[in-house]
Design a protein around this motif. Structure first.
Motif, short mmCIF file in Angstrom:
data_model
loop_
_atom_site.label_atom_id
_atom_site.label_comp_id
_atom_site.label_asym_id
_atom_site.label_seq_id
_atom_site.Cartn_x
_atom_site.Cartn_y
_atom_site.Cartn_z
N GLU A 121 -2.11 5.89 -2.05
CA GLU A 121 -1.42 5.44 -3.26
C GLU A 121 -0.01 4.90 -3.00
N VAL A 122 0.50 5.01 -1.77
CA VAL A 122 1.81 4.46 -1.44
C VAL A 122 1.71 2.94 -1.43
N LYS A 123 2.62 2.26 -2.15
CA LYS A 123 2.51 0.81 -2.30
C LYS A 123 3.27 0.08 -1.21
N VAL A 124 2.66 0.03 -0.04
CA VAL A 124 3.15 -0.78 1.07
C VAL A 124 2.00 -1.71 1.46
N CYS A 125 2.31 -2.77 2.19
CA CYS A 125 1.29 -3.77 2.52
C CYS A 125 0.04 -3.16 3.17
N ALA A 126 0.22 -2.18 4.03
CA ALA A 126 -0.92 -1.59 4.75
C ALA A 126 -1.87 -0.84 3.83
N THR A 127 -1.45 -0.53 2.60
CA THR A 127 -2.34 0.16 1.66
C THR A 127 -2.88 -0.79 0.60
N CYS A 128 -2.72 -2.10 0.80
CA CYS A 128 -3.19 -3.10 -0.15
C CYS A 128 -4.51 -3.70 0.33
N SER A 129 -5.45 -3.87 -0.58
CA SER A 129 -6.74 -4.43 -0.18
C SER A 129 -6.63 -5.91 0.21
N TYR A 130 -5.51 -6.57 -0.14
CA TYR A 130 -5.30 -7.97 0.21
C TYR A 130 -4.52 -8.15 1.52
N TRP A 131 -4.25 -7.07 2.24
CA TRP A 131 -3.49 -7.16 3.49
C TRP A 131 -4.46 -7.13 4.66
N ASP A 132 -4.39 -8.14 5.52
CA ASP A 132 -5.32 -8.26 6.64
C ASP A 132 -4.60 -7.92 7.94
N GLY A 133 -4.49 -6.64 8.21
CA GLY A 133 -3.83 -6.17 9.42
C GLY A 133 -4.60 -5.00 10.01
N GLU A 134 -4.18 -4.53 11.16
CA GLU A 134 -4.89 -3.45 11.83
C GLU A 134 -4.53 -2.11 11.19
N ARG A 135 -5.51 -1.42 10.68
CA ARG A 135 -5.31 -0.11 10.06
C ARG A 135 -6.62 0.66 10.09
N GLN A 136 -6.51 1.97 9.93
CA GLN A 136 -7.68 2.82 9.77
C GLN A 136 -7.54 3.51 8.43
N VAL A 137 -8.62 3.53 7.66
CA VAL A 137 -8.60 4.17 6.36
C VAL A 137 -9.56 5.35 6.41
N ASP A 138 -9.02 6.54 6.16
CA ASP A 138 -9.84 7.75 6.12
C ASP A 138 -10.12 8.06 4.66
N LEU A 166 -3.03 -11.83 2.16
CA LEU A 166 -4.00 -12.85 1.78
C LEU A 166 -3.65 -13.53 0.46
N VAL A 167 -2.83 -12.88 -0.37
CA VAL A 167 -2.40 -13.46 -1.64
C VAL A 167 -1.26 -14.45 -1.41
N GLN A 168 -0.23 -14.02 -0.67
CA GLN A 168 0.95 -14.85 -0.44
C GLN A 168 0.80 -15.75 0.78
N GLU A 169 -0.25 -15.53 1.58
CA GLU A 169 -0.51 -16.29 2.80
C GLU A 169 0.70 -16.29 3.74
N THR A 170 1.32 -15.12 3.91
CA THR A 170 2.45 -14.95 4.82
C THR A 170 2.24 -13.69 5.64
N ASN A 171 2.89 -13.64 6.79
CA ASN A 171 2.82 -12.46 7.64
C ASN A 171 3.74 -11.38 7.08
N LYS A 172 3.23 -10.16 6.95
CA LYS A 172 4.00 -9.04 6.40
C LYS A 172 3.84 -7.82 7.29
N PRO A 173 4.93 -7.07 7.47
CA PRO A 173 4.79 -5.80 8.19
C PRO A 173 3.97 -4.82 7.35
N GLY A 174 3.21 -3.98 7.99
CA GLY A 174 2.37 -3.03 7.28
C GLY A 174 3.13 -2.08 6.39
N LEU A 175 4.36 -1.76 6.77
CA LEU A 175 5.15 -0.80 6.00
C LEU A 175 6.11 -1.48 5.02
N HIS A 176 5.82 -2.72 4.67
CA HIS A 176 6.63 -3.46 3.72
C HIS A 176 6.43 -2.90 2.30
N ASP A 177 7.52 -2.45 1.68
CA ASP A 177 7.50 -1.89 0.32
C ASP A 177 7.36 -3.04 -0.68
#
Length: 80
Positions: free
Chosen positions: A10-27, A44-55
């Motif tokens: 539930e933390v709203k950072v890029c790595a927890t967004c379904s539109y973020w295409d980066g390396e992650r593991q979801v348990d 994938l929405v903004q078509e820009t590179n984002k760090p996974g921990l971007h608030d």
């Protein structure tokens, strides 16, 4: 091995967004997202590179969507 951070889904950072295409593991059982502390991926929405921990809470053009699946989408209603 890289250091890892464990974030509740539930933390709203890029790595927890379904539109973020980066390396992650979801348990799904523990409801955790595991990412490297320096991971990058494409929004994938903004078509820009984002760090996974971007608030994303203060980004007005963000369409953040929870990784959690919708409840009972497409299932018939339960019988009474």
């Amino acid at each position: 091995m890289a250091e890892k951070l464990i974030l509740p889904t539930e933390v709203k950072v890029c790595a927890t967004c379904s539109y973020w295409d980066g390396e992650r593991q979801v348990d799904a059982e523990m409801k955790l997202v595991v990412v490297s502390d320096e991971c990058q991926g494409e929004c994938l929405v903004q078509e820009t590179n984002k760090p996974g921990l971007h608030d994303v809470r203060k980004e007005c053009d963000c369409i953040w969507e929870d990784l959690e699946p919708d409840d009972d989408v497409g299932s018939p209603p339960a019988a009474a």
